[in-house]
Design a protein around this motif. Structure first.
Motif, PDB file in Angstrom:
ATOM      1  N   LEU A   1       8.294   6.780   7.627  1.00  0.00           N
ATOM      2  CA  LEU A   1       6.895   7.120   7.863  1.00  0.00           C
ATOM      3  C   LEU A   1       6.267   6.105   8.807  1.00  0.00           C
ATOM      4  O   LEU A   1       6.835   5.049   9.072  1.00  0.00           O
ATOM      5  N   GLU A   2       5.061   6.456   9.270  1.00  0.00           N
ATOM      6  CA  GLU A   2       4.342   5.514  10.130  1.00  0.00           C
ATOM      7  C   GLU A   2       3.682   4.425   9.313  1.00  0.00           C
ATOM      8  O   GLU A   2       3.456   3.316   9.769  1.00  0.00           O
ATOM      9  N   LYS A   3       3.337   4.790   8.078  1.00  0.00           N
ATOM     10  CA  LYS A   3       2.542   3.871   7.282  1.00  0.00           C
ATOM     11  C   LYS A   3       2.981   3.916   5.829  1.00  0.00           C
ATOM     12  O   LYS A   3       3.262   4.988   5.299  1.00  0.00           O
ATOM     13  N   TYR A   4       3.079   2.746   5.201  1.00  0.00           N
ATOM     14  CA  TYR A   4       3.382   2.681   3.781  1.00  0.00           C
ATOM     15  C   TYR A   4       2.277   1.892   3.088  1.00  0.00           C
ATOM     16  O   TYR A   4       1.854   0.853   3.601  1.00  0.00           O
ATOM     17  N   THR A   5       1.811   2.385   1.967  1.00  0.00           N
ATOM     18  CA  THR A   5       0.813   1.651   1.203  1.00  0.00           C
ATOM     19  C   THR A   5       1.468   1.192  -0.093  1.00  0.00           C
ATOM     20  O   THR A   5       1.623   1.964  -1.035  1.00  0.00           O
ATOM     21  N   VAL A   6       1.888  -0.060  -0.097  1.00  0.00           N
ATOM     22  CA  VAL A   6       2.660  -0.571  -1.230  1.00  0.00           C
ATOM     23  C   VAL A   6       1.715  -1.136  -2.280  1.00  0.00           C
ATOM     24  O   VAL A   6       0.933  -2.044  -1.995  1.00  0.00           O
ATOM     25  N   ILE A   7       1.775  -0.562  -3.465  1.00  0.00           N
ATOM     26  CA  ILE A   7       0.957  -1.063  -4.570  1.00  0.00           C
ATOM     27  C   ILE A   7       1.515  -2.414  -5.003  1.00  0.00           C
ATOM     28  O   ILE A   7       2.720  -2.577  -5.184  1.00  0.00           O
ATOM     29  N   LEU A   8       0.618  -3.393  -5.142  1.00  0.00           N
ATOM     30  CA  LEU A   8       1.052  -4.768  -5.378  1.00  0.00           C
ATOM     31  C   LEU A   8       1.680  -4.947  -6.761  1.00  0.00           C
ATOM     32  O   LEU A   8       2.718  -5.574  -6.910  1.00  0.00           O
ATOM     33  N   HIS A   9       1.045  -4.365  -7.763  1.00  0.00           N
ATOM     34  CA  HIS A   9       1.473  -4.624  -9.141  1.00  0.00           C
ATOM     35  C   HIS A   9       2.354  -3.474  -9.617  1.00  0.00           C
ATOM     36  O   HIS A   9       1.873  -2.461 -10.084  1.00  0.00           O
ATOM     37  N   GLN A  10       3.673  -3.635  -9.488  1.00  0.00           N
ATOM     38  CA  GLN A  10       4.580  -2.541  -9.827  1.00  0.00           C
ATOM     39  C   GLN A  10       5.366  -2.811 -11.092  1.00  0.00           C
ATOM     40  O   GLN A  10       6.293  -2.091 -11.413  1.00  0.00           O
ATOM     41  N   ASN A  11       5.059  -3.870 -11.794  1.00  0.00           N
ATOM     42  CA  ASN A  11       5.848  -4.227 -12.965  1.00  0.00           C
ATOM     43  C   ASN A  11       4.947  -4.459 -14.157  1.00  0.00           C
ATOM     44  O   ASN A  11       3.764  -4.753 -14.004  1.00  0.00           O
TER      45      ASN A  11
END
Lengths: 276, 444
Positions: B32-42
Motif C-alpha cells: 500500500l501507499e500508506k500504513y497506519t500502525v497502531i502503537l499499542h498492539q500487545n
C-alpha cells in the motif's frame, strides 16, 4: 376453674419476672445517647442521599452534634434549615456555596453519529462494548446510569442525552462517580454559562461526529469581559469557575456550534438540534 | 497419545461457516501507499515511540521499543517515511495513538537483527531475547507478549509445550491455511520454542475439522520430535485452559496461568513468527488474516502487513454484494464490532468478518427462565444464570464469590440462552468493577 386460675397466675408471674429483668437490664445496660441527635435528624431533609459523605441523615446528625461536621455540609438543606440547626445547637455555621451538577456534553441523538447498540441499558456496561456506541469517545451515552443514581430525579434523559435540571439538583454528587465517561462535574449554582463539550480532540475530528462540539474557535473568549473568564485546554474551552462570566456571554458570543450554553435554557430544551 | 479426539467439559457447536474461505490459499496483500500502525498492539504496557515525523525508516526498523517486561517493540511494515504520529480509530472503538508510514515503494529490509542460522546450538536465553526483540505476541487474538510466557519462574517447571491450532472460532481459517501451507515453519517454530523452554517435545492441537492441516503437520512433525493431536470440534476448544485440559487432563486453577500446571501455550501463527524471527531474522510485521462473511464477493485469506486499513482488506475481498449489518474484528463469538473502516490490521487480528442483517441478533433480553442451558455449556463450570442476576442487582461482591473472575468471556452462555440475556456483557461489567475495586483497595 383451677386450670384457668393456674394459668392466669402463671402468666402474671412470668410477666412480672420478665418485666423485672427488662427493667434491670434497661438500667444496667443503658446507652447514653444525646437527645439532640434525634432532633437534628428531624430537622435534616431525610433524603439519605449521602451527599454529605456520611451514611445517611442520622449519621450526619450525629457528626454535627459531635462537632465533626457543619450543618452547611448538607448539600440538600436550604440555607434557612442549616442556619436553624446551627442556632438550635448554638454553633456558628458558615454558608457554603450551593453546587449543581453539569453534564459536559450536548451530543443528543439528533446531532451526533452513533452506532446501533442492543446491549444492556446501562452506561457502565455499554462502555465495555467498543467504548459505547457513540462516534465521540468522550460524549454522554444517554443510557441513564446517572439518572437512576440521582435521588432527586434532577437528571432527565432527553433525545439520548443526560440533562441536569439545575433547580432540582442539590449537588450531592452521586452522579459524578457513576458516569463512566467522567462527564459530570459539580460547579457553583450561581454560574449559568457552561461549555457543553468534554472532547479534547481536534475541532475537525469532533465536528465529524458531533454538530454541537466545542471547536475552540475562541469567539467566547473574545466576547468575554476579560480573557480570564474562559480558559483554553488544548482544543477545548472551559468556563473558569473561579472568575465566571456573566449570563449574557452566550448571547454576546453567538457560539457557532452552540456548545456554549446557559444551563437554565439547556434544561428547558431551547438549544435542541441548533447548529449554524 | 491415542488418536481419540480430546475434548473439555461443556462448550457449544455453532455453525462454523469456515467453508467460505477454507479452500482459498493465502495471498500476499499488495504493497500500500500508506500504513497506519497502531502503537499499542500487545497486552501490557504500550511501547515507547522512537521515531518522529519526517524520519525515514526501513522495512522492519524499530518504531518503538518495549517499555517494560510485559511490553514488546514495534517495527515498520515497509520502508518509507513517517508522515504522521497521530490518533486513529482503534479496534475497541476508542481512538488510539498510531504511526503513519508512507511507503517509498522500495520495500527494502532493514531488520534490526541478523538471522540465527545455528539456532539448534544457540543459548535458550538468546533465543528468548530474539522472540522479544522481534515483538512476537499471541496472534490468536489476545496479543499477550510471547516472551513473557516463555519466562516461567523457577518454582514452576514447564513440562509441556502446546501449540494452539484449534481455531475454534467460526468463520476463521487463517490458522488453518497457515498450518496447511507453512507446516514446516509451524513445526520449526515449535522446536525453537521447545528449546527455549528446555523441552525435547511439543504437541500441536488441531480441531478435527482441519484434517488436511493435521496431515500436513504430521508429515513434517516427526523431523523435530513434535506430535500432532486431533481435538473434538467444539467451541471454545482453542481457549488456553480448555486446550490444556483436552490435551493433558490438567486443570488450570482459577486465577492461575498455564504455567501453574506446567504448560506453555502458544498460537501456531506466533510459532511461525518466532521461526521467522530466529531463522530469517525478521521482526513480526505481518500476519495471515481471514477476510470473510456472506456479504463479501470473494472471501479468502491474505497476508497483511500490520497497519493495513480494513477498508483495503475488504477491497481485496472483492467488496460486498449485499449491504452488511455488522463488521467484526476476530470471530463472531469473541470478535469486536467496529464502527470505522479506518481501523487497521494488528498483530492479533485473526479475522475481518462481515455479517448480513438477517444474522445480527436484535432480540430484547427477557428474564431468566432457569433452564440451566448456560450452566451446562459453560466451559469454566461457573453459574452464568446466577451470576448474571447478581450483576443485574449490582451485587459485585456476590458475583466475585461465584467466581465470575474465572469467566473467559467465550460467549457460549449468551449463545445458548433462550431468553437472549446479555450474559457475557454482564460478566465483563462484573470483572471490570471487581478489578477496579481491587485496584482502589490496593492504592489505599
Amino acid at each position: 376453674m383451677t386450670i384457668i386460675l393456674t394459668s392466669l397466675i402463671f402468666a402474671a408471674l412470668l410477666g412480672a419476672i420478665l418485666a423485672l429483668i427488662i427493667g434491670v437490664a434497661a438500667k444496667a445496660f443503658a446507652v447514653e445517647s444525646d437527645p439532640r441527635i434525634e432532633t437534628v435528624t428531624d430537622m435534616l431533609p431525610g433524603a439519605n442521599c449521602g451527599g454529605c459523605g456520611y451514611a445517611g441523615c442520622a449519621d450526619f446528625a450525629k457528626a454535627i452534634v459531635e462537632g465533626a461536621a457543619s450543618p452547611s455540609d448538607c448539600p440538600v438543606a436550604p440555607a434557612g434549615d442549616s442556619a436553624r440547626i446551627a442556632e438550635y445547637l448554638g454553633i456558628t455555621s458558615e454558608q457554603k456555596e450551593k453546587m449543581v451538577a453539569v453534564v459536559r456534553c450536548s451530543g443528543s441523538i439528533s446531532v451526533t453519529v452513533r452506532s446501533p447498540y442492543n446491549g444492556i441499558n446501562d452506561c457502565r456496561s455499554a462502555v465495555l462494548v467498543a467504548g459505547g456506541a457513540k462516534g465521540c469517545d468522550y460524549g454522554c451515552l444517554g443510557l441513564a446510569s446517572c439518572a437512576r443514581a440521582c435521588p432527586f430525579d434532577a437528571i432527565e434523559i432527553r433525545d439520548g442525552l443526560a440533562v441536569v435540571h439545575p433547580e432540582l439538583c442539590v449537588g450531592c454528587g452521586k452522579c459524578v462517580d457513576i458516569c463512566p465517561k467522567n462527564l459530570i462535574v459539580l460547579v457553583p449554582a450561581s454560574v449559568d454559562v457552561h461549555v457543553y463539550c468534554n472532547s479534547p480532540e481536534k475541532g475537525s475530528v469532533k465536528r465529524k461526529v458531533c454538530k454541537t462540539a466545542c471547536i475552540a474557535c475562541r469567539k467566547c473568549i473574545k466576547a468575554a469581559d476579560n480573557a480570564e473568564q474562559m480558559t483554553v485546554k488544548g482544543f477545548l474551552i472551559e468556563t473558569n469557575y473561579d472568575n465566571p462570566p456573566l449570563s449574557d456571554l452566550v448571547e454576546k458570543t453567538g457560539c457557532p456550534t452552540t456548545a456554549l450554553r446557559l444551563a437554565s435554557k439547556h434544561a428547558a430544551g431551547e438549544y435542541d438540534g441548533v447548529s449554524k | 497419545m491415542s488418536n481419540k479426539p480430546r475434548k473439555f467439559k461443556g462448550g457449544v457447536h455453532p455453525n462454523d461457516s469456515k467453508a467460505l474461505s477454507a479452500s482459498s490459499p493465502v495471498q500476499d496483500a499488495p504493497l500500500l501507499e500508506k500504513y497506519t500502525v497502531i502503537l499499542h498492539q500487545n497486552i501490557g504496557a504500550p511501547p515507547e515511540l522512537l521515531v518522529k515525523k519526517g524520519d525515514a525508516v526501513k522495512k522492519g526498523a524499530l518504531l518503538a521499543k518495549a517499555s517494560g517486561f510485559v511490553s514488546v517493540p514495534l517495527h515498520a511494515p515497509t520502508s518509507g517515511t513517517v508522515t504522521a504520529i497521530d490518533k486513529c480509530p482503534g479496534p475497541t472503538g476508542i481512538s488510539v495513538p498510531s504511526v503513519e508510514i508512507t511507503a517509498d515503494g522500495e520495500d527494502e529490509w532493514g531488520s534490526p537483527f541478523e538471522p540465527m542460522a545455528d539456532w539448534q546450538n544457540a543459548e535458550p536465553a538468546d533465543l528468548k531475547q530474539r522472540v522479544w526483540d522481534a515483538g512476537v505476541v499471541g496472534m490468536g487474538g489476545a496479543g499477550f507478549p510471547s516472551h513473557v510466557k516463555l519466562s516461567p519462574p523457577p518454582e514452576k517447571p514447564i513440562d509441556t509445550l502446546i501449540l494452539n491450532g484449534a481455531e475454534c472460532e467460526p468463520y476463521l481459517t487463517a490458522d488453518h491455511r497457515l498450518m496447511l501451507e507453512q507446516a514446516e515453519e509451524v513445526v520449526l517454530g515449535a522446536a525453537i520454542l521447545a528449546r527455549i523452554l528446555g523441552l525435547k517435545t511439543a504437541v500441536i492441537g488441531v480441531e478435527n475439522n482441519k484434517l488436511d492441516a493435521i496431515e500436513a503437520l504430521k508429515k513434517v512433525a516427526a523431523n523435530h520430535n513434535v506430535t500432532v493431536q486431533g481435538l473434538s470440534v467444539n467451541y471454545p476448544q482453542g481457549a488456553e485452559k480448555q486446550l490444556i485440559y483436552a490435551l493433558t487432563g490438567r486443570e488450570v486453577p482459577i486465577g492461575g496461568l498455564p504455567m501453574a500446571v506446567g504448560c506453555v501455550v502458544q498460537n501456531v501463527a506466533s510459532a511461525v513468527a518466532v521461526a521467522d524471527a530466529v531463522v530469517m531474522g525478521r521482526p513480526s510485521i505481518e500476519r495471515i488474516t481471514t477476510v470473510t462473511g456472506e456479504p463479501l464477493v470473494n472471501p479468502g485469506n491474505w497476508r497483511f502487513r500490520i497497519g493495513t486499513p480494513i477498508s483495503k482488506a475488504l477491497e481485496l475481498a472483492g467488496g460486498v454484494k449485499v449491504q452488511p449489518a455488522k463488521l467484526l474484528l476476530g470471530g463472531p463469538m469473541m470478535g469486536f464490532a467496529q464502527s470505522s473502516l479506518d481501523v487497521t490490521v494488528m498483530k492479533n487480528t485473526s479475522g475481518i468478518l462481515l455479517i448480513p442483517a438477517e444474522q445480527v441478533s436484535q432480540y430484547t433480553s427477557e428474564p431468566c427462565i432457569r433452564c440451566g442451558k448456560c450452566v451446562t455449556c459453560c466451559p469454566m463450570d461457573i453459574l452464568p444464570a446466577t451470576i448474571s442476576q447478581a450483576v443485574e442487582n449490582e451485587r459485585f461482591d456476590l458475583a466475585a464469590q461465584l467466581n465470575v473472575l474465572a469467566c473467559i468471556e467465550c460467549g457460549s452462555c449468551s449463545y445458548v440462552c433462550p431468553s437472549h440475556r446479555p450474559l457475557n456483557q454482564h460478566f465483563k461489567r462484573a470483572k471490570a468493577e471487581i478489578m477496579a475495586a481491587r485496584r482502589k483497595q490496593q492504592n489505599k
